[in-house]
Design an enzyme around this catalytic site. Structure first.
Site, PDB file in Angstrom:
ATOM      1  N   ALA A 107       0.869  -1.183   0.000  1.00 44.97           N
ATOM      2  CA  ALA A 107       0.000   0.000   0.000  1.00 44.97           C
ATOM      3  C   ALA A 107       0.897   1.221   0.000  1.00 44.97           C
ATOM      4  O   ALA A 107       1.774   1.353   0.857  1.00 44.97           O
ATOM      5  CB  ALA A 107      -0.921   0.013   1.217  1.00 44.97           C
ATOM      6  N   SER A 108       0.696   2.098  -0.974  1.00 46.50           N
ATOM      7  CA  SER A 108       1.521   3.289  -1.095  1.00 46.50           C
ATOM      8  C   SER A 108       0.736   4.354  -1.836  1.00 46.50           C
ATOM      9  O   SER A 108      -0.301   4.065  -2.452  1.00 46.50           O
ATOM     10  CB  SER A 108       2.826   2.961  -1.841  1.00 46.50           C
ATOM     11  N   LEU A 109       1.222   5.577  -1.782  1.00 45.13           N
ATOM     12  CA  LEU A 109       0.585   6.648  -2.555  1.00 45.13           C
ATOM     13  C   LEU A 109       0.746   6.390  -4.043  1.00 45.13           C
ATOM     14  O   LEU A 109      -0.205   6.493  -4.817  1.00 45.13           O
ATOM     15  CB  LEU A 109       1.201   7.999  -2.169  1.00 45.13           C
ATOM     16  N   LEU A 111       3.738   4.458  -7.216  1.00 47.89           N
ATOM     17  CA  LEU A 111       4.974   3.787  -7.611  1.00 47.89           C
ATOM     18  C   LEU A 111       5.639   4.647  -8.672  1.00 47.89           C
ATOM     19  O   LEU A 111       5.003   5.012  -9.670  1.00 47.89           O
ATOM     20  CB  LEU A 111       4.668   2.399  -8.179  1.00 47.89           C
ATOM     21  N   GLY A 112       6.896   4.990  -8.452  1.00 48.60           N
ATOM     22  CA  GLY A 112       7.618   5.821  -9.412  1.00 48.60           C
ATOM     23  C   GLY A 112       7.936   5.083 -10.696  1.00 48.60           C
ATOM     24  O   GLY A 112       7.617   3.895 -10.862  1.00 48.60           O
ATOM     25  N   THR A 113       8.603   5.776 -11.616  1.00 51.79           N
ATOM     26  CA  THR A 113       8.847   5.214 -12.957  1.00 51.79           C
ATOM     27  C   THR A 113      10.333   5.123 -13.296  1.00 51.79           C
ATOM     28  O   THR A 113      10.687   4.942 -14.456  1.00 51.79           O
ATOM     29  CB  THR A 113       8.138   6.081 -14.019  1.00 51.79           C
ATOM     30  N   GLY A 114      11.203   5.237 -12.300  1.00 53.43           N
ATOM     31  CA  GLY A 114      12.643   5.200 -12.546  1.00 53.43           C
ATOM     32  C   GLY A 114      13.210   3.785 -12.573  1.00 53.43           C
ATOM     33  O   GLY A 114      12.484   2.788 -12.504  1.00 53.43           O
ATOM     34  N   HIS A 203      -3.119   7.389   1.213  1.00 56.06           N
ATOM     35  CA  HIS A 203      -1.795   7.812   1.694  1.00 56.06           C
ATOM     36  C   HIS A 203      -1.122   6.771   2.586  1.00 56.06           C
ATOM     37  O   HIS A 203      -0.026   6.994   3.087  1.00 56.06           O
ATOM     38  CB  HIS A 203      -1.952   9.142   2.460  1.00 56.06           C
ATOM     39  N   LYS A 205       1.052   3.664   3.844  1.00 59.91           N
ATOM     40  CA  LYS A 205       2.277   3.025   3.364  1.00 59.91           C
ATOM     41  C   LYS A 205       2.547   1.774   4.206  1.00 59.91           C
ATOM     42  O   LYS A 205       2.975   1.860   5.358  1.00 59.91           O
ATOM     43  CB  LYS A 205       3.480   3.976   3.465  1.00 59.91           C
ATOM     44  N   ASP A 210       4.877 -12.152   3.217  1.00 58.78           N
ATOM     45  CA  ASP A 210       4.523 -13.291   4.063  1.00 58.78           C
ATOM     46  C   ASP A 210       4.098 -12.786   5.451  1.00 58.78           C
ATOM     47  O   ASP A 210       3.111 -12.096   5.560  1.00 58.78           O
ATOM     48  CB  ASP A 210       5.666 -14.302   4.135  1.00 58.78           C
TER      49      ASP A 210
END
Length: 543
Positions: A107-109, A111-114, A203, A205, A210
């Site tokens: 769960a996150s705001l 995911l970047g693209t780098g 928002h 995180k 597992d």
């Protein structure tokens, strides 16, 4: 004797708890004498028996009232590790993904693209491939929850990064994109990209592999893996905690848009749409889904406790190893307790707000509270408590140069100046009230880095080590309390080694800071243009 009067905060919090269906609506506050005598929030809730994992019911600590709101997970402090750097955070995640056998839950705001983010996705893909090569059907699952608006920004975005996983493993991968119900109709059509993110976000995180969980305020983007300072705690072999957060992410995912392999989105069958359907109906369903997770876990713990006490009264051995399904956190007597605190004001869930306000209210004279946020914009309620209560406060915030918006183009470039203006106003109020000795501001500064750490450490009066910390996604600002979906945990520990870890974490952050004084705001970098001063009061609730 005269019955003591309830404070406005306690009355408010009692009503909030009542609205969560945690106490009978018919409870009479005026006639409940036991309610008036018990400390903190305990009076608001019928006394709950010892939680599932507290094998020694006599062990007590002063924060057990929190378990009247949320589940209480007792663990051994040896299963808790505090991380200190973005690199350590990233490397641990990669290691955990590779070792996962049953589930990866994220769960996150966004995911970047780098390149680093692509390596993370590739690592998940390799783990999925290995799961298919194992003998027999694979039950390995990947569940990813992101924010719809932030995750859809630009042509290359979080969605396009994850589409290959969906296309290759449609039966094993779920990508949910939460869309706030407050962004709808004309508002949705008129507000452009980026600005639409101010209305409300997913928002939370949580990074789960597992039975291991990383709780943090960090997002999945290259800066958070290299030079953006945040906080991170690693809970190992904690199946009950992992199950709880898996169920929480699933619940929010159920009321979110589901990403499809062709990059379209759709709701689950029979689910109310967040911005096309009835808003009240949607929020009621979302509230029920999330509260069901919280209440079901508490019910399971209570049933387990009743079973435990039944065995105890019959003279059966009390060793937790009796349970063949026991998780790692049941094998030793707990000295640390984890409380998940959820804040989802759009759904009418205000647990984190209740707990945070109560902690600030009840901190005694001589106690020290270290509070840090990457974006200093406390709610009025939090500011009033800081300025009007007894504990000593050291508040760490970002200097303009390490603010995540520093150097941004357009209107966003003025956001650091707006935070300076808010900070200056708060500092003036501290001075006007003569509270400079009790409330101190400090600015984090580190060349080439940005600052995103948030949380709280509580040192009881006379103690040199913290016994409680809050860690997770909230920034203690208006957005965190009123607009976004947030989650953090309260970690209470009696173990000196873990207390030392938390103390060192706090010290390392504060060592890279300078004390704020009146001369701070005379520096050229603290100059705030007139238009920013005029606009800030109008827009401060959106950033």
């Amino acid at each position: 004797k005269a019955v003591p009067e309830l404070s406005p905060l306690m009355v408010r919090n009692l009503h909030l708890i009542s609205s969560l269906s945690l106490i009978p609506q018919s409870l009479s506050f005026a006639r409940s004498s036991w309610l008036l005598l018990a400390p903190l929030l305990t009076p608001a809730v019928p006394q709950v028996t010892a939680p599932a994992f507290c094998v020694c019911p006599e062990v007590a600590h002063r924060f057990q009232w929190i378990r009247n709101l949320v589940p209480e997970f007792g663990v051994s402090s040896s299963h808790v590790r505090v991380l200190s750097s973005p690199t350590e955070f990233y490397e641990l995640m990669m290691e955990q993904i590779k070792a996962a056998k049953q589930r990866v839950v994220v769960a996150s705001l966004y995911l970047g693209t780098g390149l680093l983010e692509q390596e993370l996705v590739d690592c998940i893909e390799e783990t999925l491939e290995r799961s298919l090569q194992a003998s027999g059907p694979s039950d390995f699952r990947v569940s990813i929850l992101l924010d719809f608006t932030r995750g859809s920004r630009g042509r290359k975005n979080s969605r396009t990064m994850l589409l290959p996983l969906l296309r290759r493993f449609p039966e094993q991968v779920r990508v949910s994109l939460f869309h706030t119900p407050n962004l709808r109709g004309l508002l949705k059509r008129l507000i452009p990209e980026r600005f639409n993110e101010t209305i409300g976000l997913q928002h939370i995180k949580v990074y789960l592999f597992d039975d291991n969980v990383i709780l943090s305020g960090a997002n999945l983007s290259d800066s958070y893996f290299t030079n953006r300072q945040d906080r991170y705690v690693f809970l190992q072999d904690s199946r009950e905690i992992a199950d709880f957060f898996t169920e929480l992410v699933d619940a929010i995912g159920d009321v979110s848009l589901q990403l499809q392999p062709d990059d379209t989105v759709q709701m689950m069958e029979g689910m109310v749409h967040p911005y096309q359907g009835d808003k009240t109906a949607y929020c009621e369903v979302a509230n029920r889904r999330v509260m069901d997770v919280i209440n079901a876990t508490r019910t399971r713990q209570e049933l387990h406790t009743q079973t435990f006490h039944g065995r105890r009264s019959e003279g059966a051995p009390l060793l937790p190893q009796q349970d063949p399904n026991a998780g790692g956190d049941q094998k030793t007597e707990p000295d640390t307790w984890i409380y998940p605190l959820i804040q989802m004001k759009p759904f009418g869930i205000q647990i984190d707000e209740i707990v945070t306000e109560t902690l600030l209210t009840e901190a005694e004279r001589g106690a020290k509270i270290y509070l840090t946020t990457g974006y200093f914009n406390l709610t009025q309620a939090y500011m009033d408590l800081v300025l009007g209560t007894r504990a000593e406060y050291q508040i760490l915030l970002a200097s303009p140069e390490v603010n995540g918006f520093f150097g941004a183009k357009g209107v966003a470039g003025a956001i650091p100046a707006a935070y300076v203006y808010i900070e200056h106003q708060f500092y003036r109020e501290v001075c006007c009230l003569g509270q400079q000795d009790r409330v101190q501001l400090q600015e984090y500064s580190r060349n080439g880095w940005t600052f995103h750490a948030k949380g709280l450490w509580l040192y009881l009066a006379g103690s040199s080590l913290p016994c409680l910390t809050l860690i997770g996604s909230p920034n203690f600002g208006y957005r965190s309390v009123h607009r976004d979906l947030e989650a953090q945990v309260a970690i209470v520990t009696e173990n000196r080694d873990l207390q030392q870890q938390l103390h060192q974490e706090q010290e390392q952050l504060y060592l890279k800071s300078g004390i704020v004084s009146s001369s701070t705001f005379e520096q050229p970098t603290r100059y705030v243009k007139l238009w920013v001063k005029l606009v800030t009061p109008l827009i401060k609730n959106f950033f």
